[in-house]
Scaffold this active site. Structure first.
Site, mmCIF file in Angstrom:
data_model
loop_
_atom_site.group_PDB
_atom_site.id
_atom_site.type_symbol
_atom_site.label_atom_id
_atom_site.label_comp_id
_atom_site.label_asym_id
_atom_site.label_seq_id
_atom_site.Cartn_x
_atom_site.Cartn_y
_atom_site.Cartn_z
ATOM 1 N N CYS A 1 58.881 -55.884 110.373
ATOM 2 C CA CYS A 1 58.725 -56.341 111.858
ATOM 3 C C CYS A 1 57.250 -56.398 112.346
ATOM 4 C CB CYS A 1 59.730 -55.900 112.716
ATOM 5 S SG CYS A 1 61.533 -55.960 112.236
ATOM 6 N N HIS B 1 57.649 -56.637 120.256
ATOM 7 C CA HIS B 1 58.532 -57.035 119.294
ATOM 8 C C HIS B 1 59.861 -57.076 120.049
ATOM 9 C CE1 HIS B 1 61.265 -57.231 115.900
ATOM 10 N NE2 HIS B 1 61.154 -55.857 115.778
ATOM 11 N N ASN C 1 66.548 -60.142 116.727
ATOM 12 C CA ASN C 1 65.702 -59.699 116.236
ATOM 13 C C ASN C 1 65.212 -60.563 115.018
ATOM 14 O OD1 ASN C 1 63.780 -58.025 114.624
ATOM 15 N ND2 ASN C 1 64.862 -56.332 114.855
HETATM 16 C C1 LIG Z 1 71.784 -50.233 117.085
HETATM 17 C C2 LIG Z 1 71.639 -49.973 118.420
HETATM 18 C C3 LIG Z 1 71.752 -51.023 119.355
HETATM 19 C C4 LIG Z 1 72.838 -48.920 118.554
HETATM 20 O O1 LIG Z 1 72.803 -48.708 120.086
HETATM 21 P P1 LIG Z 1 73.270 -47.159 120.568
HETATM 22 O O2 LIG Z 1 73.319 -46.790 121.884
HETATM 23 O O3 LIG Z 1 72.436 -46.146 119.728
HETATM 24 O O4 LIG Z 1 74.548 -47.142 119.869
HETATM 25 P P2 LIG Z 1 75.323 -46.016 118.728
HETATM 26 O O5 LIG Z 1 74.487 -45.884 117.490
HETATM 27 O O6 LIG Z 1 75.075 -44.460 119.867
HETATM 28 O O7 LIG Z 1 76.949 -46.326 118.624
HETATM 29 C C5 LIG Z 1 77.815 -46.057 120.021
HETATM 30 C C6 LIG Z 1 79.155 -46.699 119.193
HETATM 31 O O8 LIG Z 1 79.068 -47.967 119.252
HETATM 32 C C7 LIG Z 1 79.676 -48.429 118.140
HETATM 33 N N1 LIG Z 1 79.150 -49.958 117.608
HETATM 34 C C8 LIG Z 1 78.013 -50.132 117.170
HETATM 35 N N2 LIG Z 1 77.913 -51.475 116.883
HETATM 36 C C9 LIG Z 1 78.907 -51.837 117.625
HETATM 37 C C10 LIG Z 1 79.059 -53.200 118.132
HETATM 38 N N3 LIG Z 1 78.403 -54.297 117.479
HETATM 39 N N4 LIG Z 1 80.064 -53.395 118.947
HETATM 40 C C11 LIG Z 1 80.653 -52.404 119.481
HETATM 41 N N5 LIG Z 1 80.451 -51.149 119.075
HETATM 42 C C12 LIG Z 1 79.440 -50.862 118.337
HETATM 43 C C13 LIG Z 1 79.224 -47.461 117.179
HETATM 44 O O9 LIG Z 1 80.248 -47.427 116.101
HETATM 45 C C14 LIG Z 1 79.533 -46.301 117.727
HETATM 46 O O10 LIG Z 1 80.850 -45.718 117.842
HETATM 47 P P3 LIG Z 1 81.122 -44.292 117.762
HETATM 48 O O11 LIG Z 1 80.355 -43.452 118.568
HETATM 49 O O12 LIG Z 1 82.679 -44.457 117.926
HETATM 50 O O13 LIG Z 1 80.516 -43.957 116.322
HETATM 51 C C15 LIG Z 1 70.443 -49.051 118.785
HETATM 52 O O14 LIG Z 1 70.459 -47.794 118.045
HETATM 53 C C16 LIG Z 1 69.230 -49.621 118.443
HETATM 54 O O15 LIG Z 1 68.920 -50.493 118.816
HETATM 55 N N6 LIG Z 1 68.316 -49.080 117.563
HETATM 56 C C17 LIG Z 1 66.975 -49.668 117.202
HETATM 57 C C18 LIG Z 1 67.459 -50.772 116.319
HETATM 58 C C19 LIG Z 1 66.218 -51.610 115.927
HETATM 59 O O16 LIG Z 1 65.276 -51.839 116.898
HETATM 60 N N7 LIG Z 1 66.112 -52.006 114.872
HETATM 61 C C20 LIG Z 1 65.092 -53.135 114.196
HETATM 62 C C21 LIG Z 1 63.652 -52.454 114.123
HETATM 63 S S1 LIG Z 1 62.766 -53.413 113.728
#
Ligand SMILES: CC(C)(COP(=O)(O)OP(=O)(O)OC[C@H]1O[C@@H](n2cnc3c(N)ncnc32)[C@H](O)[C@@H]1OP(=O)(O)O)[C@@H](O)C(=O)NCCC(=O)NCCS
Length: 329
Positions: A116, A256, A286
């Protein structure tokens, strides 16, 4: 920037595929819902390449528009850099495939892999080629078809990604304009947090790698989130400092587009109002290397950037990598 001549953006173009995948569509594919996706990420829909489209096809559409906006023809191009982690093939490079499609016969061409952050890495590379006098212009594209490496049965990742391409032409600009600084960095130790494991020389493609779903993006979302918030802060600070600017100088912030919450945390640190921040993660999700150029080009096309504006770009991603730049438009 310590170059012999000022280098800036003299043409822009963007392309996203026609097909739109909404949160409602994803609700039918995995156990997720619109409320979860919007509140955690800010994403509402994303564009997905057609079956017969590859990354070079997206690049081509964006490149044609960028050439037109620069008033140039392809045979005038000196250099083509395509930042991508989803090339059409390992080799030939997507840049070479594009060079042929465009008919850019005299252009050198290569791909650049910095996930990215790739577009900002590409800008830094091309502007140094031009700044040194080796070339007079360059086409720099950030493009990815992340849909091709996304597991649409994994709700943790499949809601996050989309496809697209953003292109710019770089060339000499008047004194005082153009790129003022770059801050590029890498933290290879964090590489396993965001990766595509198989298909390379470490783990060549096999029946086992396909069955084990190792040709898809793996991401530790929480750790990548923390990394992103941290480097958005440090990279923007370093790029501003190198350019002799402060956060008060920023006219437009082009981050980004991975997650609205990461963008908001950077906005708060930089004390920026919404009018100074480009957000289109809701429409495109993204798109990896395409994310910053799609945001930049869309803002330019909407008339949100005027001559002399101070634009701050910042990206972060797999590698782990980051890149920030201050540009006077
Ligand atoms: C991926 C992301 C959105 C997840 O959000 P979060 O608030 O951290 O959520 P968590 O990982 O704590 O997950 C919370 C719960 O939601 C669930 N969950 C994950 N994806 C889900 C979805 N699409 N729909 C519903 N629930 C979902 C998980 O399984 C988890 O459940 P659990 O607690 O029972 O295990 C976040 O971590 C993020 O944006 N990370 C950076 C990603 C990024 O920028 N990547 C690209 C880099 S270039």
């Amino acid at each position: 920037m310590n170059t012999l001549r000022p280098v800036g953006i003299i043409g822009t173009g963007m392309y996203v595929p026609e097909k739109v995948l909404t949160n409602a569509d994803l609700e039918k594919m995995v156990d997720t819902n619109d409320e979860w996706i919007v509140s955690r990420t800010g994403i509402r829909e994303r564009h997905i390449a057609a079956d017969d489209q590859a990354t070079s096809d997206l690049c081509y559409e964006a490149a044609v528009k960028a050439l037109e906006s620069a008033g140039m023809t392809a045979d005038q191009l000196d250099l083509i850099i395509v930042a991508t982690i989803t090339p059409d093939t390992f080799f030939p490079s997507t840049a070479c495939i594009l060079q042929d499609k465009l008919g850019a016969k005299k252009a050198a061409a290569f791909d650049l892999s910095a996930a990215c952050s790739g577009f900002v890495y590409g800008l830094a590379t091309a502007s140094n080629f031009i700044g040194s006098g080796m070339y007079n212009n360059a086409l720099v594209i950030g493009a990815d078809c992340l849909s091709r490496i996304t597991d649409y049965t994994d709700r943790n990742t499949c809601v996050l990604f989309g496809d697209g391409a953003g292109a710019v032409i770089l060339g000499e600009v008047p004194e005082g304009r153009g790129f003022q600084s770059f801050d590029l960095g890498a933290e290879g130790a964090g590489g396993t947090l965001l990766k595509l494991e198989a298909g390379g020389s470490r783990m060549p493609a096999s029946v086992e790698t396909v069955e084990g779903k190792k040709h898809y993006i793996y991401m530790n979302g929480r750790e990548v989130f923390k990394f992103a918030v941290r480097v958005m802060n440090t990279a923007t600070g370093d790029a501003l400092k190198k350019a002799g600017k402060t956060k008060e100088d920023i006219d437009l912030f082009v981050p980004h587009q991975a997650n609205i919450r990461i963008i908001q945390s950077a906005m708060e640190r930089l004390e920026l109002s919404e009018s100074k921040v480009v957000v289109n993660v809701d429409k495109y999700a993204n798109t990896s290397a395409a994310s910053i150029p799609l945001a930049l080009v869309e803002a330019a096309e909407q008339g949100r950037i005027k001559e002399g504006d101070c634009v701050l770009m910042v990206g972060f991603g797999g590698g782990l990598t980051w890149g920030a730049s201050v540009l006077i438009w």
